[in-house]
Design an enzyme around this catalytic site. Structure first.
Site, PDB file in Angstrom:
ATOM      1  N   TRP A  87      38.128  23.714 108.979  1.00 58.19           N
ATOM      2  CA  TRP A  87      36.994  22.849 109.269  1.00 58.19           C
ATOM      3  C   TRP A  87      37.094  21.581 108.428  1.00 58.19           C
ATOM      4  O   TRP A  87      37.701  21.582 107.351  1.00 58.19           O
ATOM      5  CB  TRP A  87      35.689  23.589 108.984  1.00 58.19           C
ATOM      6  N   GLU A 161      34.243  31.121 106.791  1.00 59.63           N
ATOM      7  CA  GLU A 161      34.354  31.766 108.099  1.00 59.63           C
ATOM      8  C   GLU A 161      34.631  33.261 108.011  1.00 59.63           C
ATOM      9  O   GLU A 161      34.732  33.914 109.062  1.00 59.63           O
ATOM     10  CB  GLU A 161      35.488  31.116 108.913  1.00 59.63           C
ATOM     11  N   SER A 182      29.416  30.150 103.601  1.00 58.83           N
ATOM     12  CA  SER A 182      28.448  29.410 104.401  1.00 58.83           C
ATOM     13  C   SER A 182      27.472  30.369 105.062  1.00 58.83           C
ATOM     14  O   SER A 182      27.855  31.456 105.499  1.00 58.83           O
ATOM     15  CB  SER A 182      29.162  28.593 105.483  1.00 58.83           C
ATOM     16  N   HIS A 187      27.068  31.972 111.452  1.00 56.50           N
ATOM     17  CA  HIS A 187      27.968  32.672 110.541  1.00 56.50           C
ATOM     18  C   HIS A 187      27.519  34.112 110.292  1.00 56.50           C
ATOM     19  O   HIS A 187      26.545  34.584 110.871  1.00 56.50           O
ATOM     20  CB  HIS A 187      28.125  31.879 109.254  1.00 56.50           C
ATOM     21  N   ARG A 218      18.886  20.717  83.126  1.00 55.64           N
ATOM     22  CA  ARG A 218      17.689  21.551  83.154  1.00 55.64           C
ATOM     23  C   ARG A 218      17.978  23.003  83.511  1.00 55.64           C
ATOM     24  O   ARG A 218      17.314  23.913  82.995  1.00 55.64           O
ATOM     25  CB  ARG A 218      16.672  20.969  84.133  1.00 55.64           C
TER      26      ARG A 218
END
Length: 389
Positions: A87, A161, A182, A187, A218
């Site tokens: 991708w 994937e 992802s 997915h 932080r």
């Protein structure tokens, strides 16, 4: 559509999780995201997890972190070995940080990087390997990990994937120094949008955490190795140490992720049952080249390449699929070298990319989902059998 490319996987649990967050009044990254990070790291046996707003952002902050290590940071002009098929946002962060890409062809039967060409790609400027397991099928991650260790290279695993796939009893997404996932709609699990970075390295963990949120301090503990905390709390509240981003996830995404992760084993089992049917119908048919399973695939989708040794018309095949109401797409974007954006890259091709080009020109994929697809896969086979006589 009779056979969709993607399908929803949420139930009442995910909807109720969102409603709990809405009622809480806390929408930005908080305790649900932290709980999902902990659960995700535990599931994959990793020490640290950092959730971000997409798998693409996971790749971005993972690459960025390697440029700010105290020892042996990556530098602009360094080389990274990549597969010719993946991708776009596997590659974009590498380009954006000034790295030179060394493209290696894929194996036609697995669609993953041809690791026999790793030595040919290696130069004194090589600093990293970006591994990708295509559409659920594990790449030769063990081979690449050993090669990286032998040559002092960073190993990044883009597992966006292939969540829940396995190689040698080890989950994909755990072989790299940094590993990305992802949670997009289509997915293996979905949090609407979302992504994750896994690592066992404390410094990289803190670098990714800082890069995720403005490059500030932080979210870092007081004993972080990244910087020395000062005594002025007013200043420390807004102290920036890295040129970071804002790629934080939402609390709703973390809450949904907790529910989806519980379902992942059953999702994967259902996907693999569909894979078994697909393999039984298409394996051994010389008209079609399907992915040879390496390890244990999590079966994101089903790839088909029309065998170039036979006279077959892909346009006619696509017309037949369209008429049968079956969705299809190019395999993971096809050969990346064929896209317009490559003109913006510093790159080199190691040998030829004949297999990637063949997958680009003669291949396609259809969907797989975590529920039975017997009717859909059977119709797919009938349509292709008729179209390819």
């Amino acid at each position: 559509m009779f056979y969709e490319l993607a399908a929803p996987t949420w139930g009442e649990e995910e909807v109720e999780a969102i409603q709990r967050v809405v009622k809480s009044g806390r929408f930005t990254m908080g305790e649900n995201v932290a709980a999902f990070e902990a659960a995700f790291a535990s599931y994959f046996g990793a020490k640290y997890a950092v959730m971000v707003n997409s798998g693409s952002s996971a790749n971005l902050v993972a690459v960025a972190a390697l440029f700010y290590k105290k020892e042996r940071p990556l530098q602009r002009g360094d080389e990274v070995i990549v597969p010719a098929i993946s991708w776009a946002t596997t590659y974009h962060p590498l380009q954006q940080y000034g790295l030179k890409l060394k493209f290696i062809d894929v194996e036609l039967d697995t669609l993953n990087m041809d690791v026999s060409k790793l030595e040919q790609a290696l130069t004194p400027r090589t600093r990293a390997i970006m591994a990708v397991s295509i559409l659920g099928n594990p790449a030769a991650l063990d081979v690449m990990r050993r090669f990286a260790d032998e040559h002092g290279l960073y190993f990044i695993e883009d597992n966006c994937e292939s969540m829940d796939a396995e190689l040698g009893g080890k989950k994909t997404g755990t072989f790299g120094d940094l590993n990305t996932f992802s949670f997009f709609f289509s997915h293996h699990i979905s949090t609407m949008e979302g992504g994750m970075v896994l690592t066992d390295d404390l410094e990289l963990y803190h670098l990714v955490k800082a890069m995720r949120a403005h490059g500030w301090t932080r979210d870092l503990p007081h004993d972080t190795p990244l910087y020395q905390r000062g005594g002025n709390d007013h200043f420390e509240a807004y102290r920036f140490i890295l040129p970071g981003y804002n790629v934080r996830p939402l609390e709703m995404e973390g809450a949904v992720g907790l529910e989806q992760l519980k379902k992942l084993p059953a999702f994967t089992e259902a996907r693999r049952k569909n894979l078994a049917l697909f393999q039984s119908l298409f394996a051994g048919d010389e008209r079609f080249i399907i992915q040879r399973e390496n390890g244990k695939s999590s079966a994101f989708s089903f790839t088909i390449i029309l065998n170039p040794k036979r006279p077959q018309d892909r346009k006619a095949v696509f017309a037949a699929l369209t008429e049968a109401d079956i969705g299809f797409r190019i395999i993971t974007g096809g050969c990346f070298l064929r896209h317009d954006v490559i003109k913006h890259y510093d790159y080199e091709v190691v040998g030829g990319v004949e297999n990637a080009n063949l997958a680009h020109d003669q291949g396609f994929f259809v969907g797989n989902h975590p529920f039975p697809l017997d009717e859909q896969i059977t119709r797919l086979h009938k349509v292709l059998d008729a179209a390819c006589r």
